[in-house]
Design a protein around this motif. Structure first.
Motif, PDB file in Angstrom:
ATOM      1  N   SER A 169       0.768  -1.166  -0.072  1.00  0.00           N
ATOM      2  CA  SER A 169       0.106  -0.099  -0.002  1.00  0.00           C
ATOM      3  C   SER A 169       0.903   1.099  -0.223  1.00  0.00           C
ATOM      4  N   LEU A 170       2.226   1.314  -0.303  1.00  0.00           N
ATOM      5  CA  LEU A 170       3.069   2.486  -0.258  1.00  0.00           C
ATOM      6  C   LEU A 170       2.506   3.356  -1.059  1.00  0.00           C
ATOM      7  N   LYS A 171       2.427   4.656  -0.499  1.00  0.00           N
ATOM      8  CA  LYS A 171       1.992   5.809  -1.423  1.00  0.00           C
ATOM      9  C   LYS A 171       3.003   6.806  -0.897  1.00  0.00           C
ATOM     10  N   TRP A 172       2.910   8.046  -1.688  1.00  0.00           N
ATOM     11  CA  TRP A 172       3.636   9.252  -1.609  1.00  0.00           C
ATOM     12  C   TRP A 172       2.655  10.440  -1.545  1.00  0.00           C
ATOM     13  N   GLN A 173       3.231  11.292  -0.760  1.00  0.00           N
ATOM     14  CA  GLN A 173       2.338  12.536  -0.895  1.00  0.00           C
ATOM     15  C   GLN A 173       3.639  13.521  -1.061  1.00  0.00           C
ATOM     16  N   LEU A 174       3.417  14.639  -1.921  1.00  0.00           N
ATOM     17  CA  LEU A 174       4.456  15.789  -2.164  1.00  0.00           C
ATOM     18  C   LEU A 174       3.753  16.951  -1.273  1.00  0.00           C
ATOM     19  N   ILE A 175       4.648  17.073  -0.397  1.00  0.00           N
ATOM     20  CA  ILE A 175       4.057  18.211   0.730  1.00  0.00           C
ATOM     21  C   ILE A 175       5.066  19.329   0.913  1.00  0.00           C
ATOM     22  N   SER A 176       4.476  20.671   0.686  1.00  0.00           N
ATOM     23  CA  SER A 176       5.181  21.866   0.799  1.00  0.00           C
ATOM     24  C   SER A 176       5.053  22.510   2.182  1.00  0.00           C
ATOM     25  N   ASN A 177       6.267  23.050   2.308  1.00  0.00           N
ATOM     26  CA  ASN A 177       6.460  23.720   3.775  1.00  0.00           C
ATOM     27  C   ASN A 177       5.407  24.678   3.889  1.00  0.00           C
ATOM     28  N   LYS A 178       4.633  24.915   4.912  1.00  0.00           N
ATOM     29  CA  LYS A 178       3.700  25.842   5.079  1.00  0.00           C
ATOM     30  C   LYS A 178       4.067  27.493   5.185  1.00  0.00           C
ATOM     31  N   THR A 179       5.390  27.528   5.471  1.00  0.00           N
ATOM     32  CA  THR A 179       6.229  28.931   5.487  1.00  0.00           C
ATOM     33  C   THR A 179       6.573  29.249   4.027  1.00  0.00           C
ATOM     34  N   ALA A 180       6.535  28.297   3.035  1.00  0.00           N
ATOM     35  CA  ALA A 180       7.043  28.710   1.666  1.00  0.00           C
ATOM     36  C   ALA A 180       6.070  29.073   0.692  1.00  0.00           C
ATOM     37  N   ARG A 181       4.590  29.105   1.218  1.00  0.00           N
ATOM     38  CA  ARG A 181       3.457  29.371   0.617  1.00  0.00           C
ATOM     39  C   ARG A 181       3.267  28.900  -0.844  1.00  0.00           C
ATOM     40  N   ILE A 182       3.658  27.714  -1.100  1.00  0.00           N
ATOM     41  CA  ILE A 182       3.639  27.076  -2.352  1.00  0.00           C
ATOM     42  C   ILE A 182       2.482  26.201  -2.246  1.00  0.00           C
ATOM     43  N   ARG A 183       1.515  26.605  -3.286  1.00  0.00           N
ATOM     44  CA  ARG A 183       0.085  25.664  -3.385  1.00  0.00           C
ATOM     45  C   ARG A 183      -0.140  25.143  -4.657  1.00  0.00           C
ATOM     46  N   GLN A 184       0.889  25.435  -5.707  1.00  0.00           N
ATOM     47  CA  GLN A 184       0.783  24.973  -7.074  1.00  0.00           C
ATOM     48  C   GLN A 184       2.091  24.321  -7.406  1.00  0.00           C
ATOM     49  N   LEU A 185       1.914  23.057  -8.133  1.00  0.00           N
ATOM     50  CA  LEU A 185       3.114  22.512  -8.643  1.00  0.00           C
ATOM     51  C   LEU A 185       4.195  23.612  -9.332  1.00  0.00           C
ATOM     52  N   ARG A 186       3.533  24.445 -10.161  1.00  0.00           N
ATOM     53  CA  ARG A 186       4.296  25.233 -11.113  1.00  0.00           C
ATOM     54  C   ARG A 186       5.145  26.160 -10.163  1.00  0.00           C
ATOM     55  N   GLN A 187       4.881  26.415  -8.753  1.00  0.00           N
ATOM     56  CA  GLN A 187       5.523  27.337  -7.948  1.00  0.00           C
ATOM     57  C   GLN A 187       6.593  26.654  -7.442  1.00  0.00           C
ATOM     58  N   LEU A 188       6.869  25.376  -7.704  1.00  0.00           N
ATOM     59  CA  LEU A 188       8.236  24.789  -7.341  1.00  0.00           C
ATOM     60  C   LEU A 188       9.424  24.948  -8.151  1.00  0.00           C
ATOM     61  N   ASP A 189       9.228  26.065  -9.337  1.00  0.00           N
ATOM     62  CA  ASP A 189      10.343  26.409  -9.908  1.00  0.00           C
ATOM     63  C   ASP A 189      11.278  27.411  -8.853  1.00  0.00           C
ATOM     64  N   ASP A 190      12.581  26.496  -8.898  1.00  0.00           N
ATOM     65  CA  ASP A 190      13.701  27.074  -8.268  1.00  0.00           C
ATOM     66  C   ASP A 190      13.639  26.854  -6.810  1.00  0.00           C
ATOM     67  N   LYS A 191      13.077  25.836  -6.394  1.00  0.00           N
ATOM     68  CA  LYS A 191      12.831  25.441  -5.234  1.00  0.00           C
ATOM     69  C   LYS A 191      13.355  23.843  -4.661  1.00  0.00           C
ATOM     70  N   MET A 192      13.756  23.700  -3.506  1.00  0.00           N
ATOM     71  CA  MET A 192      14.153  22.393  -3.253  1.00  0.00           C
ATOM     72  C   MET A 192      13.113  21.212  -2.829  1.00  0.00           C
ATOM     73  N   VAL A 193      13.111  20.058  -3.325  1.00  0.00           N
ATOM     74  CA  VAL A 193      12.422  19.069  -3.029  1.00  0.00           C
ATOM     75  C   VAL A 193      13.184  17.880  -2.447  1.00  0.00           C
ATOM     76  N   ALA A 194      13.030  17.352  -1.309  1.00  0.00           N
ATOM     77  CA  ALA A 194      13.670  16.356  -0.765  1.00  0.00           C
ATOM     78  C   ALA A 194      13.237  14.988  -1.257  1.00  0.00           C
ATOM     79  N   MET A 195      14.026  14.011  -1.670  1.00  0.00           N
ATOM     80  CA  MET A 195      13.762  12.777  -2.410  1.00  0.00           C
ATOM     81  C   MET A 195      14.642  11.875  -2.190  1.00  0.00           C
ATOM     82  N   THR A 196      14.693  10.778  -2.911  1.00  0.00           N
ATOM     83  CA  THR A 196      15.571   9.676  -2.881  1.00  0.00           C
ATOM     84  C   THR A 196      15.830   9.287  -4.295  1.00  0.00           C
ATOM     85  N   ARG A 197      17.278   9.491  -4.807  1.00  0.00           N
ATOM     86  CA  ARG A 197      17.413   9.256  -6.321  1.00  0.00           C
ATOM     87  C   ARG A 197      17.219   7.548  -6.596  1.00  0.00           C
TER      88      ARG A 197
END
Length: 277
Positions: A117-145
């Motif tokens: 049942s593994l699932k993933w959610q992409l969650i933005s920091n509430k202080t970053a005020r990111i509400r849309q995926l396109r706002q991830l431009d020039d932003k840091m996203v933690a993940m695993t290669r």
């Protein structure tokens, strides 16, 4: 005086025999434990909700009841699981589909035996005020290669027209460290599994993407091909999967929050948070 010497000699002899017997018994127990360990099916798990059926089965003694010896080996990062597989410290593990190919490239042929049942959610920091995926431009996203989260980063960039180099993929493998970085405002956004995603939402962080809503089935259980060609191990895997399905069916019937205490213990999250409806 001679009597005293004889008495000392007798006592020393008794102690020597006693210590010898004790040492022999200790060595015998050690060898027996080694034998039992070698017979057990060793499976790597992470502190995530897709492993809950295995946690329940171990806690309830269902593996023993079905006649299969299983040792769950906990790791907090997918890459540590991979290392354990490559070095043959474990014979199976819970993981995601995208890591299977990487393992094979490293010379470790594996076979998928079940989905989870593994699932993933992409969650933005509430202080970053990111509400849309396109706002991830020039932003840091933690993940695993080389994982599902790496693939999802590329999928996001393609879907909203971001240049891949403008979405900064920061490799943070440990799920606990990743969540702490979100809570401390260090990272703009990150991929979290459950129950860590529940903790992030409880803290007021914002969900940008959910693989469930995308209809993606990410989680798998794999075993090395070397195990799957061994008759004894094959039988163990069959019993292992039987117990896994029993536990998964129980979760489906009762709901995963029924085991909030066990989840808190095994996944390192606050019980009061995951107990909330």
């Amino acid at each position: 005086m001679k009597v005293l010497y004889r008495l000392f000699a007798i006592v020393a002899g008794v102690l020597a025999v006693g210590c010898g017997n004790s040492a022999d018994e200790t060595e015998q127990r050690r060898r027996e434990q080694q034998r039992l360990d070698s017979l057990a099916l060793k499976v790597a798990v992470t502190p995530t909700l897709d492993c809950l059926p295995l946690f329940i089965a171990e806690e309830q003694g269902w593996f023993e009841r079905e006649g299969v010896s299983v040792q769950l080996r906990p790791y907090t990062a997918q890459m540590d699981q991979d290392t354990a597989m490559l070095r043959q410290r474990v014979e199976g593990m819970t993981t995601d589909r995208h890591r299977i190919e990487w393992l094979r490239e490293q010379g470790m042929p594996v076979r998928q035996v079940a989905t989870t049942s593994l699932k993933w959610q992409l969650i933005s920091n509430k202080t970053a005020r990111i509400r849309q995926l396109r706002q991830l431009d020039d932003k840091m996203v933690a993940m695993t290669r080389r994982s599902a989260t790496d693939w999802l980063c590329q999928h996001i960039a393609d879907s909203v027209g971001l240049k891949p180099e403008r979405l900064f993929r920061i490799q943070i493998n440990d799920v606990h460290v990743r969540l702490d970085m979100l809570r401390n405002g260090i990272m703009d956004a990150m991929f979290l599994p459950e129950p860590q995603a529940t903790v992030a939402r409880h803290d007021g962080h914002y969900v940008l993407l959910d693989t469930d809503s995308m209809g993606l089935q990410m989680g798998v259980i794999v075993f090395s091909e070397q195990v799957m060609v061994d008759t004894m191990r094959q039988r163990q895997v069959e019993q292992f999967l039987k117990v896994y399905q029993m536990a998964a069916d129980t979760i489906a019937a009762k709901g995963w929050r029924t085991w909030s205490q066990l989840i808190a213990e095994r996944c390192g999250v606050p019980k009061e948070v995951i107990s909330e409806k």
